[in-house]
Design an enzyme around this catalytic site. Structure first.
Site, PDB file in Angstrom:
ATOM      1  N   ARG A 119      -3.889  -4.709   6.883  1.00  0.00           N
ATOM      2  CA  ARG A 119      -4.998  -3.727   7.457  1.00  0.00           C
ATOM      3  C   ARG A 119      -6.179  -4.556   8.017  1.00  0.00           C
ATOM      4  O   ARG A 119      -7.159  -4.275   8.719  1.00  0.00           O
ATOM      5  CB  ARG A 119      -5.295  -2.961   6.208  1.00  0.00           C
ATOM      6  CG  ARG A 119      -4.640  -1.761   5.670  1.00  0.00           C
ATOM      7  CD  ARG A 119      -5.102  -1.017   4.678  1.00  0.00           C
ATOM      8  NE  ARG A 119      -4.928  -1.685   3.495  1.00  0.00           N
ATOM      9  CZ  ARG A 119      -6.024  -1.814   2.602  1.00  0.00           C
ATOM     10  NH1 ARG A 119      -7.116  -1.124   2.898  1.00  0.00           N
ATOM     11  NH2 ARG A 119      -5.855  -2.433   1.459  1.00  0.00           N
TER      12      ARG A 119
ATOM     13  N   ASP B 196       0.760  -1.217   0.082  1.00  0.00           N
ATOM     14  CA  ASP B 196       0.042   0.095   0.063  1.00  0.00           C
ATOM     15  C   ASP B 196       0.761   1.143   0.057  1.00  0.00           C
ATOM     16  O   ASP B 196       1.943   1.292   0.544  1.00  0.00           O
ATOM     17  CB  ASP B 196      -0.721  -0.044   1.241  1.00  0.00           C
ATOM     18  CG  ASP B 196      -1.896  -1.185   1.226  1.00  0.00           C
ATOM     19  OD1 ASP B 196      -2.411  -1.373   0.179  1.00  0.00           O
ATOM     20  OD2 ASP B 196      -2.317  -1.379   2.189  1.00  0.00           O
TER      21      ASP B 196
ATOM     22  N   TYR C 171       5.924  -8.716   8.450  1.00  0.00           N
ATOM     23  CA  TYR C 171       5.633  -7.331   8.653  1.00  0.00           C
ATOM     24  C   TYR C 171       5.730  -6.847   9.885  1.00  0.00           C
ATOM     25  O   TYR C 171       5.305  -7.646  10.832  1.00  0.00           O
ATOM     26  CB  TYR C 171       4.012  -7.079   8.371  1.00  0.00           C
ATOM     27  CG  TYR C 171       3.832  -7.349   6.657  1.00  0.00           C
ATOM     28  CD1 TYR C 171       3.662  -6.402   5.756  1.00  0.00           C
ATOM     29  CD2 TYR C 171       3.388  -8.556   6.322  1.00  0.00           C
ATOM     30  CE1 TYR C 171       3.363  -6.658   4.612  1.00  0.00           C
ATOM     31  CE2 TYR C 171       3.021  -9.037   5.047  1.00  0.00           C
ATOM     32  CZ  TYR C 171       3.329  -7.978   4.049  1.00  0.00           C
ATOM     33  OH  TYR C 171       2.735  -8.185   2.907  1.00  0.00           O
TER      34      TYR C 171
ATOM     35  N   ASP D  73      -6.831   1.965   7.662  1.00  0.00           N
ATOM     36  CA  ASP D  73      -5.508   2.814   7.771  1.00  0.00           C
ATOM     37  C   ASP D  73      -5.476   4.192   7.829  1.00  0.00           C
ATOM     38  O   ASP D  73      -6.695   4.749   8.154  1.00  0.00           O
ATOM     39  CB  ASP D  73      -4.253   2.185   6.870  1.00  0.00           C
ATOM     40  CG  ASP D  73      -5.006   2.688   5.446  1.00  0.00           C
ATOM     41  OD1 ASP D  73      -5.814   3.332   5.259  1.00  0.00           O
ATOM     42  OD2 ASP D  73      -4.153   2.116   4.329  1.00  0.00           O
TER      43      ASP D  73
END
Length: 237
Positions: free
Chosen positions: A182, A48, A76, A90
């Site tokens: 997310r 993203d 992550y 987000d």
């Protein structure tokens, strides 16, 4: 290096750039360096715009390996704000709802995180590149249209709580292809009987490649000048 025959490059994607923008810059610089008008360049897994970290980019014939590379395990580090949600899960959109957090403890967070380890079902975000009837879900979402997205089966290998400082928590996630961090933030918030959204996301590993192995895109042109370039393919495929 032979970028037309195929090379795999790894970049530390900066905040604010799309994965497509990074690919576009790399393609332009390579075409300029090679003196060609066209060159196949693609990435093996979207990040993203508000995320940073490992972005694997393939050139030339190596683009045929993109699908295989996408199946590599990813890691992550994500920071979540508990007690509030946004439409995109987000910071792309402002907070739309708030929830109580007084009941949330570090022990509760750790217990909830353990529930997400293993095979899970995850519904992708409305603001995602998933296709519904041939159209991207985010196009419908940005036009105010809600589409029905089917849950996907994913594998979460590890979730570790790195930091607890309410209302923020930072977690490390090792997961399979197709995992939306997310959406994981959304689901963690719901499991805590509250809400949550991402405030920071960094992909720290793809397969065996870590951020320490990656180039900064802004340094790519200089790096390219120091490479020995081969042109084994006279006609770009």
């Amino acid at each position: 290096m032979d970028f037309q025959a195929g090379e795999i490059l790894c970049f530390d994607k900066p905040y604010g750039l799309t994965s497509f923008q990074v690919v576009g810059r790399v393609r332009w610089q390579l075409c300029h360096k090679l003196g060609v008008k066209k060159l196949k360049v693609g990435h093996a897994g979207t990040l993203d715009p508000l995320a940073t970290g490992v972005l694997v980019v393939c050139t030339g014939r190596a683009t045929k390996d993109i699908e295989k590379l996408q199946y590599q395990t990813k890691e992550y580090v994500a920071t979540l704000c508990l007690g509030a949600t946004t439409p995109s899960f987000d910071l792309e959109h402002p907070i739309d709802k708030t929830y109580p957090t007084d009941h949330i403890t570090k022990e509760l967070v750790e217990n909830v995180l353990r529930c997400f380890v293993g095979r899970i079902e995850q519904i992708p975000p409305q603001y995602s590149a998933c296709k519904v009837d041939g159209k991207r879900a985010y196009d419908a979402a940005r036009n105010g249209v809600e589409v029905e997205l089917k849950p996907k089966i994913l594998q979460i290998d590890q979730i570790e709580l790195l930091d607890y400082c309410m209302p923020h928590i930072t977690i490390r996630v090792v997961c399979s292809k197709g995992t939306y961090i997310r959406a994981l933030a959304r689901d963690i918030g719901q499991a805590l009987d509250s809400g949550a959204h991402l405030t920071a996301l960094r992909r720290t590993r793809v397969g065996n490649v870590t951020v320490q192995d990656c180039l900064n895109p802004s340094d790519f042109e200089t790096w390219l000048e120091n490479q020995t370039i081969e042109n084994s393919i006279t006609t770009v495929q």
